[in-house]
Write a protein that holds these residues in place. Structure first.
Motif, mmCIF file in Angstrom:
data_model
loop_
_atom_site.group_PDB
_atom_site.id
_atom_site.type_symbol
_atom_site.label_atom_id
_atom_site.label_comp_id
_atom_site.label_asym_id
_atom_site.label_seq_id
_atom_site.Cartn_x
_atom_site.Cartn_y
_atom_site.Cartn_z
ATOM 1 N N HIS A 1 0.833 -1.206 0.000
ATOM 2 C CA HIS A 1 0.000 0.000 0.000
ATOM 3 C C HIS A 1 0.868 1.256 0.000
ATOM 4 C CE1 HIS A 1 -3.616 2.376 0.771
ATOM 5 N NE2 HIS A 1 -2.955 3.010 1.728
ATOM 6 N N ILE A 2 1.893 1.263 0.848
ATOM 7 C CA ILE A 2 2.791 2.418 0.919
ATOM 8 C C ILE A 2 3.465 2.648 -0.431
ATOM 9 C CG2 ILE A 2 4.953 3.255 1.931
ATOM 10 C CD1 ILE A 2 4.090 1.871 4.548
ATOM 11 N N ALA A 3 3.892 1.570 -1.071
ATOM 12 C CA ALA A 3 4.560 1.700 -2.367
ATOM 13 C C ALA A 3 3.642 2.331 -3.405
ATOM 14 C CB ALA A 3 5.042 0.326 -2.840
ATOM 15 N N ARG A 4 2.351 1.987 -3.332
ATOM 16 C CA ARG A 4 1.399 2.555 -4.289
ATOM 17 C C ARG A 4 1.159 4.046 -4.028
ATOM 18 N NH1 ARG A 4 -1.040 -2.614 -3.512
ATOM 19 N NH2 ARG A 4 -2.415 -1.799 -1.870
ATOM 20 N N LEU A 5 1.253 4.469 -2.780
ATOM 21 C CA LEU A 5 0.995 5.865 -2.438
ATOM 22 C C LEU A 5 2.082 6.799 -2.952
ATOM 23 C CD1 LEU A 5 -0.247 5.689 1.263
ATOM 24 C CD2 LEU A 5 -1.628 5.989 -0.791
ATOM 25 N N GLY A 6 3.319 6.336 -2.871
ATOM 26 C CA GLY A 6 4.425 7.163 -3.328
ATOM 27 C C GLY A 6 4.967 8.126 -2.287
ATOM 28 N N VAL A 7 4.515 8.036 -1.030
ATOM 29 C CA VAL A 7 5.072 8.880 0.023
ATOM 30 C C VAL A 7 6.526 8.472 0.265
ATOM 31 C CG1 VAL A 7 4.238 7.348 1.869
ATOM 32 C CG2 VAL A 7 4.728 9.737 2.382
#
Length: 262
Positions: A131-137
C-alpha cells in the motif's frame, strides 16, 4: 527543530525510537490513545490508528512519522490478534502521512514481510508495504529480524521457541532499532525510498541457549506455512558491518545479554 510523530510510542519499538530521537534533538510527538500516558521527552498527542481524523490532527505540520502497529487483540483469531486490523491501521497511518505532506515515513515491517508467505501475521505487513509503495510517500521500510529481547527473560530456565535448533537466524536488539531509526530520519536523502534489514548478530537457537546457559526446547509448529518459513533457513543477506557503521553501538547477542543481565 523538526517534528517526528511516533506511533506505538508506549511499546517496545516505538519507545526505543522516541528515546533515540529525543537524544538526537528531535521534537517528538508520541501518539497514544491515553492522554495521560507518560513518554519521557516527548509531547503526547491523543490519537488512534483506527481513526484517520485523529491521525490527521497528530500529523499536521510534522516532518516525519514512524509507523509501527501494535497487535490488535482478537481471541477468535488463530494468531490471537487480527492481522486484518493491523493492515488497516498501517494503511491508515500511511494515508494520513501522505495527506499531511509528511516528508519521510519510516515503516517498521518484518524481515519475513518482503514477500507473501502465507502466514497471516507476516502477510499483514506485506500488505502495508504494498500500500505504501502505491501511495508514493517518501518511505524507508525497516525489516527487523528476530528480537533479542524476545529470547531472554530474567530467571528463565529454558529457551522455548519455534525456530529450528540447527538453523542460524539473524537477531537484533529492539533498542538498536530505535538508534537506526533515528539515523535514518537524520539522513532522508540517503534512506527515503529504500529498505533496511536489521540485525546485529546471527546465531542458531542452540547457540543462543548456550549463551544464556539454558537448554533449548522447540515448539511444535502445526501451520505448514509457518513451518516452511522457519525450517528452510531462508535468512536474508544482511550487511551487519554496514549497519554497524551507521550505528556503531549495534549489539551482538553476547553484548545484549551482558547489558540485560547486568
Amino acid at each position: 527543530m523538526k517534528t517526528v510523530v511516533v506511533t506505538g510510542a508506549t511499546g517496545k519499538q516505538g519507545g526505543a525510537v522516541v528515546r533515540h530521537l529525543v537524544a538526537n534533538g528531535w521534537d517528538v510527538r508520541a501518539l497514544s490513545r491515553n492522554a495521560s500516558a507518560h513518554v519521557p521527552g516527548a509531547t503526547v498527542v491523543v490519537g488512534d490508528q483506527s481513526d484517520p481524523s485523529s491521525l490527521a490532527r497528530a500529523f499536521a505540520g510534522a516532518h516525519g512519522v514512524f509507523s509501527v502497529q501494535p497487535a490488535p487483540h482478537d481471541p477468535r483469531s488463530p494468531e490471537g490478534y487480527s492481522p486484518a486490523v493491523e493492515t488497516s491501521w498501517g494503511r491508515n497511518v500511511a494515508d494520513a502521512a501522505l495527506a499531511a505532506g509528511v516528508s519521510h515515513l519510516v515503516y517498521a515491517s518484518l524481515v519475513e514481510a518482503s514477500e507473501r508467505t502465507g502466514v497471516a501475521s507476516f502477510n499483514s505487513k506485506f500488505e502495508v508495504e504494498q500500500h505504501i509503495a502505491r501511495l508514493g510517500v517518501p518511505t524507508t521500510v525497516l525489516r527487523p529480524t528476530t528480537f533479542m529481547d524476545g529470547l531472554y527473560q530474567p530467571g528463565m530456565t529454558r529457551l522455548v521457541h519455534l525456530l529450528d535448533p540447527e538453523v542460524r537466524y539473524h537477531l537484533v536488539a529492539v533498542d538498536d532499532i530505535g538508534a537506526i531509526t533515528a539515523a535514518v530520519f537524520a539522513a532522508p536523502d540517503r534512506f527515503a525510498g529504500s529498505s533496511l534489514t536489521l540485525a546485529g548478530d546471527v546465531l542458531s537457537p542452540l547457540e543462543i541457549a548456550a549463551a544464556i546457559g539454558v537448554p533449548y526446547e522447540r515448539v511444535v509448529v502445526q501451520d505448514p506455512d509457518l513451518l516452511k518459513v522457519f525450517s528452510e533457513g531462508r535468512e536474508p543477506d544482511v550487511d551487519i558491518a554496514a549497519l554497524r557503521a551507521l550505528h556503531p553501538g549495534l549489539r551482538t547477542f553476547t553484548e545484549f545479554l551482558a547489558k540485560a543481565t547486568a
